[in-house]
Design a protein around this motif. Structure first.
Motif, PDB file in Angstrom:
ATOM      1  N   ALA A   1       0.826  -1.208   0.000  1.00  0.00           N
ATOM      2  CA  ALA A   1       0.000   0.000   0.000  1.00  0.00           C
ATOM      3  C   ALA A   1       0.860   1.257   0.000  1.00  0.00           C
ATOM      4  N   LEU A   2       2.070   1.162   0.578  1.00  0.00           N
ATOM      5  CA  LEU A   2       2.943   2.326   0.691  1.00  0.00           C
ATOM      6  C   LEU A   2       3.577   2.713  -0.637  1.00  0.00           C
ATOM      7  N   VAL A   3       4.056   1.733  -1.399  1.00  0.00           N
ATOM      8  CA  VAL A   3       4.856   2.007  -2.593  1.00  0.00           C
ATOM      9  C   VAL A   3       4.150   2.924  -3.595  1.00  0.00           C
ATOM     10  N   PRO A   4       2.913   2.650  -4.003  1.00  0.00           N
ATOM     11  CA  PRO A   4       2.274   3.543  -4.981  1.00  0.00           C
ATOM     12  C   PRO A   4       2.007   4.940  -4.424  1.00  0.00           C
ATOM     13  N   ASP A   5       1.701   5.039  -3.146  1.00  0.00           N
ATOM     14  CA  ASP A   5       1.433   6.359  -2.572  1.00  0.00           C
ATOM     15  C   ASP A   5       2.713   7.190  -2.476  1.00  0.00           C
TER      16      ASP A   5
ATOM     17  N   ARG B   1       5.200   6.875  -4.534  1.00  0.00           N
ATOM     18  CA  ARG B   1       5.479   7.257  -5.925  1.00  0.00           C
ATOM     19  C   ARG B   1       4.683   8.504  -6.309  1.00  0.00           C
ATOM     20  N   THR B   2       3.425   8.541  -5.921  1.00  0.00           N
ATOM     21  CA  THR B   2       2.577   9.694  -6.231  1.00  0.00           C
ATOM     22  C   THR B   2       3.088  10.952  -5.553  1.00  0.00           C
ATOM     23  N   LEU B   3       3.473  10.843  -4.290  1.00  0.00           N
ATOM     24  CA  LEU B   3       3.965  12.003  -3.543  1.00  0.00           C
ATOM     25  C   LEU B   3       5.268  12.553  -4.132  1.00  0.00           C
ATOM     26  N   LEU B   4       6.137  11.665  -4.620  1.00  0.00           N
ATOM     27  CA  LEU B   4       7.409  12.117  -5.175  1.00  0.00           C
ATOM     28  C   LEU B   4       7.262  12.658  -6.590  1.00  0.00           C
ATOM     29  N   ASP B   5       6.334  12.105  -7.344  1.00  0.00           N
ATOM     30  CA  ASP B   5       6.134  12.581  -8.716  1.00  0.00           C
ATOM     31  C   ASP B   5       5.500  13.967  -8.740  1.00  0.00           C
ATOM     32  N   ALA B   6       4.694  14.276  -7.720  1.00  0.00           N
ATOM     33  CA  ALA B   6       4.047  15.586  -7.651  1.00  0.00           C
ATOM     34  C   ALA B   6       4.119  16.093  -6.215  1.00  0.00           C
ATOM     35  N   PRO B   7       5.317  16.490  -5.749  1.00  0.00           N
ATOM     36  CA  PRO B   7       5.481  16.900  -4.341  1.00  0.00           C
ATOM     37  C   PRO B   7       4.681  18.154  -4.014  1.00  0.00           C
ATOM     38  N   ASN B   8       4.146  18.168  -2.774  1.00  0.00           N
ATOM     39  CA  ASN B   8       3.293  19.289  -2.371  1.00  0.00           C
ATOM     40  C   ASN B   8       3.999  20.295  -1.459  1.00  0.00           C
ATOM     41  N   GLY B   9       5.276  20.109  -1.179  1.00  0.00           N
ATOM     42  CA  GLY B   9       6.011  21.058  -0.351  1.00  0.00           C
ATOM     43  C   GLY B   9       6.153  20.634   1.094  1.00  0.00           C
ATOM     44  N   ASP B  10       5.290  19.729   1.576  1.00  0.00           N
ATOM     45  CA  ASP B  10       5.386  19.247   2.958  1.00  0.00           C
ATOM     46  C   ASP B  10       5.324  17.729   2.941  1.00  0.00           C
ATOM     47  N   LEU B  11       6.383  17.126   2.442  1.00  0.00           N
ATOM     48  CA  LEU B  11       6.404  15.678   2.313  1.00  0.00           C
ATOM     49  C   LEU B  11       6.389  14.997   3.674  1.00  0.00           C
ATOM     50  N   ARG B  12       7.075  15.586   4.661  1.00  0.00           N
ATOM     51  CA  ARG B  12       7.080  14.994   6.000  1.00  0.00           C
ATOM     52  C   ARG B  12       5.666  14.954   6.566  1.00  0.00           C
ATOM     53  N   GLY B  13       4.962  16.058   6.446  1.00  0.00           N
ATOM     54  CA  GLY B  13       3.591  16.090   6.941  1.00  0.00           C
ATOM     55  C   GLY B  13       2.709  15.078   6.247  1.00  0.00           C
ATOM     56  N   ALA B  14       2.867  14.954   4.935  1.00  0.00           N
ATOM     57  CA  ALA B  14       2.051  14.008   4.170  1.00  0.00           C
ATOM     58  C   ALA B  14       2.342  12.571   4.596  1.00  0.00           C
ATOM     59  N   LEU B  15       3.618  12.238   4.797  1.00  0.00           N
ATOM     60  CA  LEU B  15       3.976  10.880   5.213  1.00  0.00           C
ATOM     61  C   LEU B  15       3.521  10.596   6.640  1.00  0.00           C
ATOM     62  N   THR B  16       3.602  11.602   7.504  1.00  0.00           N
ATOM     63  CA  THR B  16       3.124  11.426   8.876  1.00  0.00           C
ATOM     64  C   THR B  16       1.632  11.132   8.890  1.00  0.00           C
ATOM     65  N   ARG B  17       0.872  11.887   8.116  1.00  0.00           N
ATOM     66  CA  ARG B  17      -0.578  11.658   8.057  1.00  0.00           C
ATOM     67  C   ARG B  17      -0.886  10.278   7.482  1.00  0.00           C
ATOM     68  N   TRP B  18      -0.119   9.864   6.477  1.00  0.00           N
ATOM     69  CA  TRP B  18      -0.328   8.536   5.879  1.00  0.00           C
ATOM     70  C   TRP B  18      -0.091   7.454   6.932  1.00  0.00           C
ATOM     71  N   ALA B  19       1.009   7.583   7.681  1.00  0.00           N
ATOM     72  CA  ALA B  19       1.332   6.583   8.705  1.00  0.00           C
ATOM     73  C   ALA B  19       0.255   6.534   9.778  1.00  0.00           C
ATOM     74  N   GLU B  20      -0.250   7.687  10.190  1.00  0.00           N
ATOM     75  CA  GLU B  20      -1.294   7.716  11.221  1.00  0.00           C
ATOM     76  C   GLU B  20      -2.583   7.074  10.719  1.00  0.00           C
ATOM     77  N   GLN B  21      -2.935   7.336   9.462  1.00  0.00           N
ATOM     78  CA  GLN B  21      -4.158   6.746   8.892  1.00  0.00           C
ATOM     79  C   GLN B  21      -4.050   5.231   8.771  1.00  0.00           C
ATOM     80  N   LYS B  22      -2.821   4.740   8.486  1.00  0.00           N
ATOM     81  CA  LYS B  22      -2.615   3.291   8.295  1.00  0.00           C
ATOM     82  C   LYS B  22      -2.167   2.593   9.587  1.00  0.00           C
ATOM     83  N   ALA B  23      -2.129   3.333  10.705  1.00  0.00           N
ATOM     84  CA  ALA B  23      -1.732   2.772  12.006  1.00  0.00           C
ATOM     85  C   ALA B  23      -0.319   2.192  11.983  1.00  0.00           C
ATOM     86  N   VAL B  24       0.584   2.884  11.287  1.00  0.00           N
ATOM     87  CA  VAL B  24       1.994   2.478  11.263  1.00  0.00           C
ATOM     88  C   VAL B  24       2.685   3.065  12.495  1.00  0.00           C
ATOM     89  N   LEU B  25       3.450   2.264  13.198  1.00  0.00           N
ATOM     90  CA  LEU B  25       4.099   2.691  14.445  1.00  0.00           C
ATOM     91  C   LEU B  25       5.359   3.486  14.123  1.00  0.00           C
TER      92      LEU B  25
END
Length: 756
Positions: free
Chosen positions: A724-728, A730-754
């Protein structure tokens, strides 16, 4: 003017001794002192300034206007005299007015004099005054004259202190007695949390008598003290728990070398010849060492000077009979040791059952005492400015080295927060320890290889504690950094073999020595003065230029790896030809061993570290040559961003979780996968759960990290669905939004990643 000699110094001290023994008032004594010194040095001016009420007051002079006595006053740092007192340093000028700190005081009449020499009058490690001489002719004073002034200044410190003329230093207990809670920030040297009560190390001995009555008797006292000190050091190096191979053993051997240094004992004898007591002679040589330390920029050479300072303290305590360090007197349970600095041998004297933590005013990550503290498992915080003035003996302290913080006399609220964190930390460590036997396998079944970085023989124990897959990076330079001389091939071989033996069937990747640049060795003259050490003459560049050093290490590695598989990795490879040259050098040593029918490794795997971005542009040339590739993210990041990672203003400016870094790494991983070459990340980036998650998302499956990070990384991996992580990612890197750390943190929280 004749140069001052040991004989003339002795004559000066005899005259001072007679003055000090007289019943005259302090002012009269000092008036006689300046006359004795001026006549002995054929100097037209001799002046004594004393620190009173925070100002340096002209207290006695011969040659300047007498009306300026008790009138001329300088603040610390003001004028030449103020600069000497502020820095506790020596000035020797043939033209005083040309110095940037020169401050003209017309009431003194000093415009008639050109040359100037001044030395600090030191008491309890602080300047309480200045002794200065001046001459009309523009000429510098020679070394023997300066030496005589410094010797006299020691005697003056006794006279001034006994007369109560100078400001008294505020003791740490006095300053802290009425103090409330204090938070002290420092530098984390050894991780961990501890609580306990303040114990001062107190290595200094207050010298009461400086002028010798019987020179030969003083010399015999020093000889006896040297014998006793050397016996102590010999006993320490044979301690069972530190008698095995390892960096702390190398440190003690270096320490022992200083203890037997004839040059040091000769300088002390020369000081006794000048008329000083044994204690004063040791202190005189020690002051000279401290002044040299202030002028040394090289942290490794400065650390060796600290070791010599530590030995001088030990010798001083023995010769004075004041064996009064906290170690000798015994420390209470739950002790937090406070010191300006410590030598490794001094730390080893403490009862490990009672010593819970150490806080230093100085200290560094590469210091010998830091390596020993790590081996002892004692949390240590360094660079806590003025800690000795902020705490009192017996004060309660909470030490959180993980957060680079110490809480002195904490409030109930702070203690409750500390307790809560300690409970959480202990619980989390217990959870991570329970995962030792669990594999880092993701929720969708992908196995991640998690290895540890090491540099000490004792670090190998982390394999059993953490359940790591091996050592992905063994930094061989640590042995070079703590040794007083270039380590012999046999010594290197013993270390490498002991590491392989301890690792058992788990792989160990030895990185060839990465020295030079900011890791300069005083015994290895590189003839290069790099303005930017990180990008200078270091690592593989230096090793190929000094191939005798690398040949010895290669032979040691091959001999240690006999009968098993050996993994060798070259640091800071910039172009493929450098890898070729390094490999050819090792292969040349293997051929020599084979020709001489010596046992060899069953197989050698060669790897390169990608730290220089240029290497990424020639991966098509390099990858067919290597068995594996490791990415050193610490150096790579600073090179990519042109940002020195040691610069505090830039430390937080550039993020590992930036599109630039991750895109670069993704390109490297893609190239390695296409060439079927294993690739790993070695560095702090891989030890942070969120960053490690991102690395896995771009295709990395091998991490080499600090032992403390293994548990958190295992927990993260086991909670992660990589598919589930790999395609997301890829999308974030192909079209970065300026706050990649924030985006990855939110992704981890939504997916319950420790991610912690």
């Amino acid at each position: 003017m004749p140069a001052a000699s040991a004989a003339s110094s002795r004559e000066i001290l005899k005259g001072l001794h007679a003055v000090m023994a007289s019943r005259a008032a302090a002012q009269a004594k000092l008036n006689k002192v300046v006359k004795i010194i001026a006549e002995a040095l054929s100097s037209e001016v001799c002046s004594i300034y004393i620190l009173r009420d925070g100002m340096l007051e002209l207290y006695a002079t011969l040659g300047l206007n007498q009306s300026a006595v008790h009138v001329t006053k300088l603040s610390l740092g003001e004028g030449l005299v103020g600069a000497i007192a502020r820095d506790a340093s020596v000035l020797n000028l043939d033209e005083a007015a040309g110095h940037p700190d020169f401050a003209y005081r017309p009431e003194t009449g000093e415009e008639l004099f050109h040359s100037f020499a001044g030395v600090p009058i030191v008491r309890r490690e602080r300047a309480i005054g200045v002794l200065a001489v001046q001459h009309a002719d523009p000429r510098g004073y020679d070394d023997l004259e300066i030496e005589a002034l410094q010797t006299v200044a020691m005697v003056l410190s006794e006279l001034i202190a006994n007369a109560g003329l100078a400001d008294r230093a505020t003791g740490a207990t006095d300053a802290a007695r009425d103090g409330g809670p204090v938070r002290c920030m420092g530098l984390k040297l050894v991780a961990g949390m501890a609580r306990g009560h303040v114990v001062f190390h107190q290595p200094r001995v207050l010298i009461e008598h400086t002028v010798a009555e019987d020179t030969e008797a003083e010399r015999h006292r020093v000889y006896a003290a040297f014998d006793k000190m050397r016996e102590q050091i010999d006993n320490m190096t044979s301690m069972a728990e530190f008698g095995t191979a390892g960096e702390h053993q190398e440190i003690l051997e270096t320490y022992k070398m200083f203890a037997y240094d004839e040059g040091w004992s000769r300088r002390i004898n020369e000081a006794i010849d000048s008329g000083l007591t044994a204690e004063a002679a040791i202190e005189r040589v020690q002051q000279r060492t401290r002044m040299r330390m202030r002028q040394i920029d090289d942290p490794l050479l400065k650390e060796r000077m600290h070791d010599l300072d530590d030995l001088a303290n030990r010798l001083l305590r023995i010769v004075s009979g004041q064996l009064g360090t906290a170690a000798q007197m015994g420390i209470p349970r739950d002790a937090i040791l406070i010191a300006r600095n410590l030598g490794p041998a001094e730390l080893l004297e403490y009862d490990r059952r009672h010593l819970k933590g150490v806080i230093l005013e100085e200290g560094s990550l590469t210091a010998h005492v830091t390596i020993v503290a790590r081996a002892m498992g004692v949390p240590m915080l360094g660079r806590c400015r003025d800690i000795r003035q902020l705490v009192g003996e017996g004060d309660y302290v909470l030490l959180d080295a993980d957060e680079s913080t110490a809480f002195v006399r904490p409030s109930n609220t702070v203690e409750e927060a500390f307790d809560a964190k300690l409970v959480t930390t202990q619980k989390r460590r217990a959870e991570y320890a329970a995962m030792r036997e669990k594999l880092p396998v993701s929720k969708d079944g992908e196995r991640i290889t998690v290895m540890v970085n090491a540099g000490l023989r004792d670090d190998v124990a982390a394999l059993a504690v953490t359940g790591a897959d091996g050592i992905g990076l063994f930094r061989t330079e640590f042995q070079f950094l703590v040794s007083a001389t270039l380590p012999r091939r046999e010594s290197q071989q013993r270390l490498y073999r002991s590491v392989l033996d301890a690792a058992g069937d788990k792989p160990v990747v030895f990185r060839t020595v990465d020295i030079g640049g900011d890791k300069a060795l005083p015994y290895l003259d590189t003839d290069h003065d790099d303005e930017n050490p990180a990008m200078g003459w270091r690592a593989l560049r230096l090793a190929l230029g000094r191939d005798a050093l690398m040949k010895a290490q290669a032979r040691a590695l091959l001999e240690a790896g006999a009968g098993r598989e050996l993994r060798v990795m070259f640091p800071m490879v910039s172009e493929p030809w450098e890898f070729d040259a390094a490999k050819a050098l090792v292969e040349g040593q293997r051929k020599w061993l084979a020709d001489h029918r010596k046992p060899l490794p069953t197989k050698i795997r060669y790897g390169a570290m990608l730290e220089v971005p240029a290497l990424a542009e020639t991966l098509d040339v390099l990858l067919p040559k290597v068995d594996f590739l490791s990415i050193g993210t610490n150096d790579l990041t600073q090179f990519l961003f042109a940002a020195d990672r040691a610069n505090p203003r830039l430390a937080e400016r550039y993020d590992w979780l930036s599109p630039a870094i991750l895109r670069f790494l993704r390109r490297v991983v893609t190239a390695c996968d296409a060439a079927d070459v294993p690739v790993a990340v070695c560095g702090e980036m891989g030890g942070r759960p969120l960053e490690a998650m991102a690395l896995i998302g771009i295709g990395l499956r091998r991490l080499s990290i600090t032992p403390a990070a293994v548990g958190p990384i295992k927990a993260m991996v086991r909670s992660l669905d990589i598919s589930a992580l790999v395609p997301d990612i890829r999308t974030l890197l192909d079209a970065p939004n300026g706050d990649l750390r924030g985006a990855l943190t939110r992704w981890a929280e939504q997916k319950a990643v420790l991610i912690g």
